[in-house]
Design a protein around this motif. Structure first.
Motif, PDB file in Angstrom:
ATOM      1  N   TYR A  38      -8.369  -7.816   8.222  1.00 23.89           N
ATOM      2  CA  TYR A  38      -7.340  -7.007   7.563  1.00 23.89           C
ATOM      3  C   TYR A  38      -6.875  -7.698   6.280  1.00 23.89           C
TER       4      TYR A  38
ATOM      5  N   GLU B  41       1.235   5.477   0.845  1.00 25.98           N
ATOM      6  CA  GLU B  41       1.027   6.178   2.117  1.00 25.98           C
ATOM      7  C   GLU B  41      -0.449   6.473   2.364  1.00 25.98           C
TER       8      GLU B  41
ATOM      9  N   GLU C 101      -2.308   3.222   3.093  1.00 25.74           N
ATOM     10  CA  GLU C 101      -1.900   2.720   4.403  1.00 25.74           C
ATOM     11  C   GLU C 101      -2.587   3.494   5.516  1.00 25.74           C
TER      12      GLU C 101
ATOM     13  N   LEU D   9       0.830  -1.203   0.000  1.00 29.52           N
ATOM     14  CA  LEU D   9       0.000   0.000   0.000  1.00 29.52           C
ATOM     15  C   LEU D   9       0.863   1.251   0.000  1.00 29.52           C
TER      16      LEU D   9
ATOM     17  N   LYS E 245      -5.055   1.959   8.336  1.00 25.54           N
ATOM     18  CA  LYS E 245      -4.754   2.118   9.762  1.00 25.54           C
ATOM     19  C   LYS E 245      -5.961   2.684  10.499  1.00 25.54           C
TER      20      LYS E 245
END
Length: 513
Positions: free
Chosen positions: A474, A454, A457, A452, A461
């Motif tokens: 996940y 940024e 990601e 992934l 998260k």
């Protein structure tokens, strides 16, 4: 005098050759069957002797011993009637069956001498070819099914006299032939199409994603919202079966007795199985004293649809967990273990609550919050974790279902996009022949192919921390996001792909609280 005739018996999803020895001797008139026969085989002596008499032949009057070799494997079913009868007629008439070694015989006998259809003819024909037999002699109703096996002749017989006269050369039969390519062209059609589904665009999008990556899916919506209608059309957008898959599926259907209709002698379309919620564990996964395939194996290479998912017994649903991971099911008994293929796409449907109208803007829900939670808790968390896509299916507005509504996109157009996406996955996993789609990716493959950036990601998260997703969820989100990226022909997984994948975890997002 001794006569030898060859047959075959099904064990699991394959067959093994059985040599039938019939020996006539002196002494009292008695027929003894040895070689681990079951009750149906032991009873065959009464059917066979009556069929022989009614066909105008006689059977040995002294002590007759019938041996089914190999003697250390249990023999089941009535399919040995025909070869046993042929051996007994030859012994009684003292005729040497010179050509018997060229043939494999299977068939149940009626008392009149008529040959009745039996199960498992396709694996029998495959075994006869492997054993080097020139032809297989089967009931005429099973002939088209056996004829799908190339490299061996197939003769259909209607009665015992016809079979014996053919064996001794007194009668000529025309072999049954079937062109597999033409058969596929004629039968790879469905009676339903996605163009019948009006509206529900986000549901159809979710199904396209699910099929493109072979992900399991769960529909959540009120009664009459079209959950079953959509599910029944899923096989129409899965890429057509190849010959290897068709043979695998046909073997299972043949063993289960689902191909006894001559008009449906081969499985050319993706199976769709929809068992009732009262089904038992054994009927679902397979089993019995001598294990036979269950619904998950009959759905191999196709779709297993579980409607009203919370109404299934929880222990019954729990037995699905391992087959969903391994794409096979192993049944162990004291006499040994059998493994059946079970590579299916699970599609399930459920109401949002017991009355079915929780969250419906037009109908009042009669369930309390505790009732809603109890209804949802009928499905275990580990099972939900194995379902990649959860999608809400709202009631269809009148403007969509009316005759003035715009027709839905046809299955052929959706299937074309799915096939292109599956081709991308085949190239990706070319070095891993056991992995053919994103849903089957291992942890190592996830790390390699689901990196992934940024932005993506950060979105992942946030979902993990704020929505409290499990570790398995996940992985599921990553796999679905990879499929969405493939559909968009994107080499990288972007934030928008992750965002759409997160939206397909309805139950994990706890939107019903």
């Amino acid at each position: 005098m001794l006569a030898k005739v060859y047959s075959a018996a099904v064990y699991g999803v394959d067959a093994f050759e059985v040599e039938i020895e019939v020996n006539g001797g002196s002494g009292s008139s008695v027929i003894v069957v040895v070689g681990l026969p079951d009750v149906a085989v032991k009873e065959s002596k009464d059917r066979v002797t009556t069929a022989i008499s009614n066909s105008g032949y006689r059977w040995p009057r002294g002590r007759t011993t019938i041996n089914l070799a190999p003697a250390d494997v249990k023999k089941e079913g009535p399919s040995f009637d025909l070869p046993i009868a042929l051996g007994m007629i030859a012994v009684a008439a003292e005729i040497e069956l010179v050509n018997a070694g060229q043939f494999c015989f299977v068939g149940e006998l009626a008392l009149t001498g008529q040959v009745r259809p039996v199960r498992g003819v396709l694996p029998v024909a495959l075994e006869a070819r492997r054993a080097g037999r020139r032809a297989v002699i089967v009931p005429v109703e099973n002939a088209r099914e056996a004829a799908m096996v190339e490299g061996i002749e197939v003769y259909g017989v209607r009665n015992l006299r016809e079979a014996f006269e053919f064996l001794t050369g007194e009668k000529t039969l025309t072999p049954t032939r079937e062109d597999i390519t033409q058969f596929f062209a004629r039968h790879q059609n469905y009676d339903v199409d996605f163009s019948d589904v009006r509206g529900q665009h986000h549901v159809k999008r979710a199904i396209e994603v699910a099929v493109a990556g072979n992900h399991n899916a769960l529909f959540i919506g009120p009664p009459g919202s079209g959950k079953s209608m959509v599910a029944k059309r899923i096989p129409t957008i899965i890429p057509p079966m190849n010959l290897e898959e068709a043979i695998e599926s046909t073997k299972i259907h043949s063993i289960c007795g689902l191909l006894l209709d001559p008009a449906h002698s081969f499985v050319a379309t993706r199976p769709f199985r929809s068992p009732h919620h009262t089904i038992s564990d054994i009927a679902l996964i397979g089993g019995g004293a001598t294990p036979t395939p269950g619904e998950i194996s009959i759905a191999h290479n196709g779709v297993l649809f579980l409607d009203e998912l919370p109404e299934f017994r929880r222990p019954t649903l729990e037995v699905l967990r391992q087959p969903m991971e391994d794409s096979r099911v192993t049944i162990s008994r004291a006499t040994g273990s059998l493994t059946f293929p079970a590579d299916f796409m699970l599609v399930a449907a459920m109401n949002p609550c017991k009355c079915g109208y929780f969250g419906d803007p037009k109908r009042e829900c009669r369930c309390s919050p505790n009732d809603v939670q109890r209804y949802r808790d009928r499905i275990s968390g580990p099972l939900l974790d194995r379902i990649d896509i959860h999608v809400e299916v709202p009631a269809v507005p009148y403007r969509d279902i009316s005759s003035k509504g715009i027709p839905g996109e046809p299955s052929a157009a959706i299937r074309d996009r799915v096939e292109k996406t599956r081709n991308i996955q085949r190239e990706r996993f070319a070095k891993n022949p056991k992995i053919r789609c994103n849903a089957r990716m291992t942890t190592q493959l996830l790390k390699r192919h689901c990196a992934l950036d940024e932005a993506a990601e950060g979105m992942m998260k946030m979902a993990m921390t704020e929505l409290n997703f499990s570790a398995r969820a996940y992985d599921r989100i990553l796999k679905v996001a990879r499929t969405i990226a493939d559909l968009a022909n994107s080499e990288n997984i972007l934030a928008e792909h992750v965002g759409e994948a997160i939206q397909y975890r309805t139950l994990d997002r706890n939107l019903w609280a």
